[in-house]
Design a protein around this motif. Structure first.
Motif, PDB file in Angstrom:
ATOM      1  N   GLU A 129      13.215  -3.290  30.304  1.00 26.83           N
ATOM      2  CA  GLU A 129      14.157  -2.749  31.284  1.00 26.83           C
ATOM      3  C   GLU A 129      14.798  -1.462  30.765  1.00 26.83           C
ATOM      4  OE1 GLU A 129      18.276  -4.072  33.627  1.00 26.83           O
ATOM      5  OE2 GLU A 129      17.261  -5.454  32.256  1.00 26.83           O
ATOM      6  N   SER A 132      12.282   1.419  30.644  1.00 30.91           N
ATOM      7  CA  SER A 132      11.963   1.924  31.985  1.00 30.91           C
ATOM      8  C   SER A 132      13.070   2.834  32.495  1.00 30.91           C
ATOM      9  CB  SER A 132      11.755   0.752  32.945  1.00 30.91           C
ATOM     10  OG  SER A 132      10.693  -0.082  32.522  1.00 30.91           O
ATOM     11  N   TYR A 133      14.315   2.409  32.361  1.00 29.53           N
ATOM     12  CA  TYR A 133      15.437   3.261  32.762  1.00 29.53           C
ATOM     13  C   TYR A 133      15.448   4.563  31.965  1.00 29.53           C
ATOM     14  CZ  TYR A 133      17.535  -0.613  35.395  1.00 29.53           C
ATOM     15  OH  TYR A 133      17.782  -1.609  36.311  1.00 29.53           O
ATOM     16  N   THR A 134      15.177   4.469  30.680  1.00 35.77           N
ATOM     17  CA  THR A 134      15.179   5.660  29.833  1.00 35.77           C
ATOM     18  C   THR A 134      14.093   6.634  30.266  1.00 35.77           C
ATOM     19  OG1 THR A 134      16.022   4.388  27.951  1.00 35.77           O
ATOM     20  CG2 THR A 134      14.972   6.489  27.470  1.00 35.77           C
ATOM     21  N   PHE A 137      15.200   8.056  34.161  1.00 38.44           N
ATOM     22  CA  PHE A 137      16.372   8.916  34.192  1.00 38.44           C
ATOM     23  C   PHE A 137      16.312   9.980  33.097  1.00 38.44           C
ATOM     24  CE2 PHE A 137      17.901   4.919  36.115  1.00 38.44           C
ATOM     25  CZ  PHE A 137      18.292   5.412  37.346  1.00 38.44           C
ATOM     26  N   ALA A 200      23.748   0.403  30.228  1.00 34.72           N
ATOM     27  CA  ALA A 200      23.881   1.841  30.458  1.00 34.72           C
ATOM     28  C   ALA A 200      24.082   2.609  29.157  1.00 34.72           C
ATOM     29  CB  ALA A 200      25.034   2.113  31.415  1.00 34.72           C
ATOM     30  N   VAL A 203      20.842   2.994  27.326  1.00 31.86           N
ATOM     31  CA  VAL A 203      19.983   4.008  27.938  1.00 31.86           C
ATOM     32  C   VAL A 203      20.479   5.408  27.594  1.00 31.86           C
ATOM     33  CG1 VAL A 203      19.173   4.954  30.136  1.00 31.86           C
ATOM     34  CG2 VAL A 203      19.284   2.477  29.808  1.00 31.86           C
TER      35      VAL A 203
END
Length: 339
Positions: A129, A132-134, A137, A200, A203
């Motif tokens: 997860e 993927s966010y890293t 964004f 958050a 990330v």
């Protein structure tokens, strides 16, 4: 693995973790910023000599074959590949052995992470997860920042200052970044305190940690484009975002895809910055490897490490297949026209 050979990054760890000497750790951290300043100066000098690759007179380069040199490089690549595969093979063997060196029978008992220290399978899925966010964004932030630096008009010294700040993360150890995030976000008076112990902050810290290489990749790709594209678009009274979406992004698609996979893989494997920032609900696979090894569960640690490797390899294969399909539609200008 360095033994008695000291480097500044490990000295910071010894000062902060071993002796609780935060002041000396801060001093060593500032010393590490000096190479970043030198690298920034060298980078700006080199960039002034770089020319555009794609212009109105652009012709794709076709390198001539050289069998002797090609065979030499192939042999070298095979040797390096065997060495890397040997390391992975040993790690995979350790992950499958039930109890080394007393019981060498193979099995999957070491993959029962929920029975081990480190957070169980939740750590593995948290890593996916976070990575993927890293990747998503981070790629947007990095490419947008690089576009403002290379193609922005009228920003003046702001562009130079941003370029300098983009070079700093490469010279700052992740351990220092993690400590800085603790001191900053853990302050009760900080309005951003709510980010502490969340996904958050993991990330954000990971994007900043690996920002420099991604930024240089993006700026290099943008420098290959002639500045006449923006000038022509402005003369035709076209908004910059239309040129950005229809010209810049398609031409730079290979670099954008490379940035995304770079951020994903490094987010899956990073330890230094996030080791101080995770919470019981956001444990990561890379940190779980460290915790299991500290607890004496070396074989399960190897198994988790291989899960990280297989995930990164699988995403890389998917990235390769996706890149081929996208580049076939957006990179036709790179293909030489048959005479």
């Amino acid at each position: 693995i360095g033994g008695d050979f000291n480097v500044l990054a490990t000295d910071i760890y010894k000062q902060v973790i071993g002796q609780q000497n935060f002041e000396m750790g801060a001093v060593v951290s500032m010393v590490l910023l000096l190479p970043a300043g030198l690298a920034f100066v060298v980078d700006r000098i080199v960039q002034k000599k770089q020319v555009a690759l794609l212009s109105a007179r652009a012709v794709p380069l076709e390198p001539l074959p050289n069998k002797r040199f090609d065979n030499l490089m192939l042999t070298y690549s095979i040797i390096i590949s065997i060495f890397i595969l040997g390391i992975l093979g040993v790690c995979q063997f350790a992950a499958l052995v039930k109890f080394f060196p007393y019981n060498l029978s193979l099995g999957f008992s070491n993959y029962q992470f929920d029975l081990m220290d480190g957070g169980g399978w939740d750590s593995y899925f948290n890593s996916i997860e976070m990575a993927s966010y890293t990747a998503v964004f981070g790629t947007i932030v990095v490419f947008a920042g690089a576009y403002l630096v290379e193609k922005g008009q009228g920003l003046g010294p702001i562009r130079g200052a941003f370029q300098f700040l983009a070079m700093l993360p490469m010279a700052i150890p992740g351990l220092v970044l993690g400590l800085a995030y603790i001191f900053f976000f853990n302050a009760p008076s900080n309005p951003l305190n709510f980010l502490y112990h969340t996904m958050a902050i993991l990330v954000i810290s990971t994007i900043i940690h690996f920002y420099t290489v991604s930024h240089l990749t993006a700026t290099t790709a943008l420098k290959q484009m002639d500045s006449q594209f923006e000038s022509v678009a402005a003369s035709l009274k076209q908004p910059f975002y239309r040129t950005f979406l229809r010209v810049t992004v398609p031409v730079c698609t290979p670099a954008i895809l490379d940035i995304s996979i770079y951020l994903f893989v490094n987010a899956m494997t990073t330890v230094s910055a996030v080791v101080f920032l995770y919470s019981p609900h956001t444990t990561l696979a890379s940190v779980a490897v460290l915790n299991m090894d500290d607890a004496g569960d070396i074989a399960p640690a190897a198994a988790m490490g291989m899960m990280i490797f297989y995930t990164a390899a699988g995403v890389k294969i998917l990235h390769y297949l996706l890149s081929r399909g996208i580049e076939a539609r957006t990179q036709a200008w790179r293909v030489a026209v048959a005479e």
